[in-house]
Design a protein around this motif. Structure first.
Motif, PDB file in Angstrom:
ATOM      1  N   VAL A  31       0.725  -1.436  -0.034  1.00 20.27           N
ATOM      2  CA  VAL A  31      -0.085  -0.019   0.182  1.00 20.27           C
ATOM      3  C   VAL A  31       1.030   1.195   0.004  1.00 20.27           C
ATOM      4  CG1 VAL A  31      -1.757   1.117   1.130  1.00 20.27           C
ATOM      5  CG2 VAL A  31      -1.530  -1.289   1.520  1.00 20.27           C
ATOM      6  N   GLU A  32       0.995   1.794  -1.159  1.00 24.37           N
ATOM      7  CA  GLU A  32       2.095   2.851  -1.245  1.00 24.37           C
ATOM      8  C   GLU A  32       1.494   3.793  -2.644  1.00 24.37           C
ATOM      9  OE1 GLU A  32       4.583   5.534  -1.503  1.00 24.37           O
ATOM     10  OE2 GLU A  32       5.360   4.007  -0.052  1.00 24.37           O
ATOM     11  N   ALA A  69       1.829  -7.404   4.982  1.00 25.26           N
ATOM     12  CA  ALA A  69       1.637  -6.259   4.052  1.00 25.26           C
ATOM     13  C   ALA A  69       2.711  -5.202   4.484  1.00 25.26           C
ATOM     14  CB  ALA A  69       0.308  -5.529   4.695  1.00 25.26           C
ATOM     15  N   VAL A  70       2.788  -4.256   3.438  1.00 27.47           N
ATOM     16  CA  VAL A  70       3.819  -3.000   3.598  1.00 27.47           C
ATOM     17  C   VAL A  70       2.982  -1.900   3.454  1.00 27.47           C
ATOM     18  CG1 VAL A  70       5.854  -1.747   2.346  1.00 27.47           C
ATOM     19  CG2 VAL A  70       5.648  -4.208   2.617  1.00 27.47           C
ATOM     20  N   LEU A  71       2.977  -1.156   4.541  1.00 25.82           N
ATOM     21  CA  LEU A  71       1.942   0.057   4.631  1.00 25.82           C
ATOM     22  C   LEU A  71       2.611   1.367   4.785  1.00 25.82           C
ATOM     23  CD1 LEU A  71      -1.131   0.882   4.901  1.00 25.82           C
ATOM     24  CD2 LEU A  71      -0.831   0.453   7.395  1.00 25.82           C
ATOM     25  N   ASP A  72       2.425   2.384   3.847  1.00 25.50           N
ATOM     26  CA  ASP A  72       2.878   3.701   4.006  1.00 25.50           C
ATOM     27  C   ASP A  72       2.057   4.252   4.961  1.00 25.50           C
ATOM     28  OD1 ASP A  72       4.314   5.927   3.575  1.00 25.50           O
ATOM     29  OD2 ASP A  72       3.115   6.694   1.613  1.00 25.50           O
ATOM     30  N   PRO A  76       0.835  -9.771   9.139  1.00 23.71           N
ATOM     31  CA  PRO A  76       1.876  -8.909   9.886  1.00 23.71           C
ATOM     32  C   PRO A  76       1.913  -7.857   8.960  1.00 23.71           C
ATOM     33  CG  PRO A  76       2.781 -11.310   9.496  1.00 23.71           C
ATOM     34  CD  PRO A  76       1.223 -11.128   8.953  1.00 23.71           C
ATOM     35  N   VAL A  77       2.427  -6.600   9.682  1.00 23.86           N
ATOM     36  CA  VAL A  77       2.351  -5.158   8.913  1.00 23.86           C
ATOM     37  C   VAL A  77       3.642  -4.726   9.178  1.00 23.86           C
ATOM     38  CG1 VAL A  77       1.276  -3.187   8.451  1.00 23.86           C
ATOM     39  CG2 VAL A  77      -0.242  -5.039   8.849  1.00 23.86           C
ATOM     40  N   LEU A  78       4.259  -4.505   8.184  1.00 25.72           N
ATOM     41  CA  LEU A  78       5.508  -3.502   8.066  1.00 25.72           C
ATOM     42  C   LEU A  78       5.133  -2.081   7.691  1.00 25.72           C
ATOM     43  CD1 LEU A  78       8.998  -4.391   7.229  1.00 25.72           C
ATOM     44  CD2 LEU A  78       8.193  -2.247   6.311  1.00 25.72           C
ATOM     45  N   GLY A  88      -2.324   5.871   6.425  1.00 26.16           N
ATOM     46  CA  GLY A  88      -1.756   4.392   6.476  1.00 26.16           C
ATOM     47  C   GLY A  88      -2.286   4.117   8.027  1.00 26.16           C
ATOM     48  N   ILE A  89      -2.283   4.864   9.083  1.00 25.29           N
ATOM     49  CA  ILE A  89      -2.513   4.677  10.397  1.00 25.29           C
ATOM     50  C   ILE A  89      -3.974   4.323  10.663  1.00 25.29           C
ATOM     51  CG2 ILE A  89      -2.785   6.941  11.456  1.00 25.29           C
ATOM     52  CD1 ILE A  89      -0.678   4.334  13.137  1.00 25.29           C
TER      53      ILE A  89
END
Length: 222
Positions: free
Chosen positions: A6-7, A48-51, A74-76, A59-60
């Motif tokens: 998500v970017e 997930a990769v989350l900006d 898991p979320v980075l 994103g938050i």
């Protein structure tokens, strides 16, 4: 393994997609928070990769909605923000890791693999199933001590089974974690891939649970 990215920085998305696919990951992309929230709540992902600085929905807030909906993937968090308060807020919202921009792609990939490994209950990097071994940190497979050559789809299927060794992986769940959202597939594609894997590692290591899915099992005494 399948990643939700998500970017909204398209140049960064292109670089990360290329790097992740080179390591055999399947990647789905959302360029705004609204689409990312929807995908994270409705599709199966390993990580997930989350900006944080996303259009439409921050994103938050996306992360908070995922956790409220019971999504445990898991979320980075990936962000240019370097303030300690933002990191604390991210972890309180349910983040598992945090990486600052700019970063090395290799570090991102290693962190994602570690998140997926731990999420599946493995403390050790090395997963052994009879003659088959999988290094969950490097992504490499060996059979009888020799490197195992796999296509991207074969790797995705086998890594999914290895991380859940001894457990049945439902066919639909496996399908969703192997193919990207826009991939064109047919109903028999998984059976073809599993068939190829059985020829490469031994048919006895992959059991079919009729009507359900597949399970990676160690031979007796292994």
């Amino acid at each position: 393994m399948k990643v939700l990215l998500v970017e909204d920085d398209q140049a960064l998305v292109d670089k990360l997609q290329k790097a992740l696919r080179a390591e055999h990951f399947a990647v789905d992309v959302a360029s705004n928070g609204e689409d990312g929230q929807h995908l994270g709540e409705t599709e199966a992902y390993d990580v997930a990769v989350l900006d944080l600085g996303l259009p439409m929905v921050p994103g938050i807030e996306v992360l908070k909605c995922w956790r409220k909906a019971g999504r445990v993937l898991p979320v980075l968090i990936l962000t240019a923000r370097d303030g300690w308060s933002e990191k604390v807020e991210g972890f309180k919202a349910g983040a598992d890791d945090y990486l600052m921009k700019p970063f090395r792609q290799e570090e991102l990939i290693m962190r994602l693999r570690a998140l997926v490994r731990r999420a599946n209950g493995h403390a050790d990097n090395r997963i052994v199933c009879g003659p088959l071994s999988f290094d969950a940190q490097t992504g490499s497979f060996e059979i009888d001590g020799l490197p195992l050559r796999l296509t991207a789809l074969e790797w995705r299927v086998l890594s999914c089974l290895a991380l859940r060794m001894g457990r049945v992986v439902m066919r639909q769940d496996l399908f969703e974690r192997v193919y990207e959202g826009d991939a064109e597939t047919d109903s028999n594609s998984l059976e073809v891939i599993v068939g190829r894997l059985r020829r490469k590692i031994g048919a006895h290591l992959i059991e079919t649970e009729r009507g359900l899915g597949y399970r990676l099992v160690a031979p007796d005494g292994a």
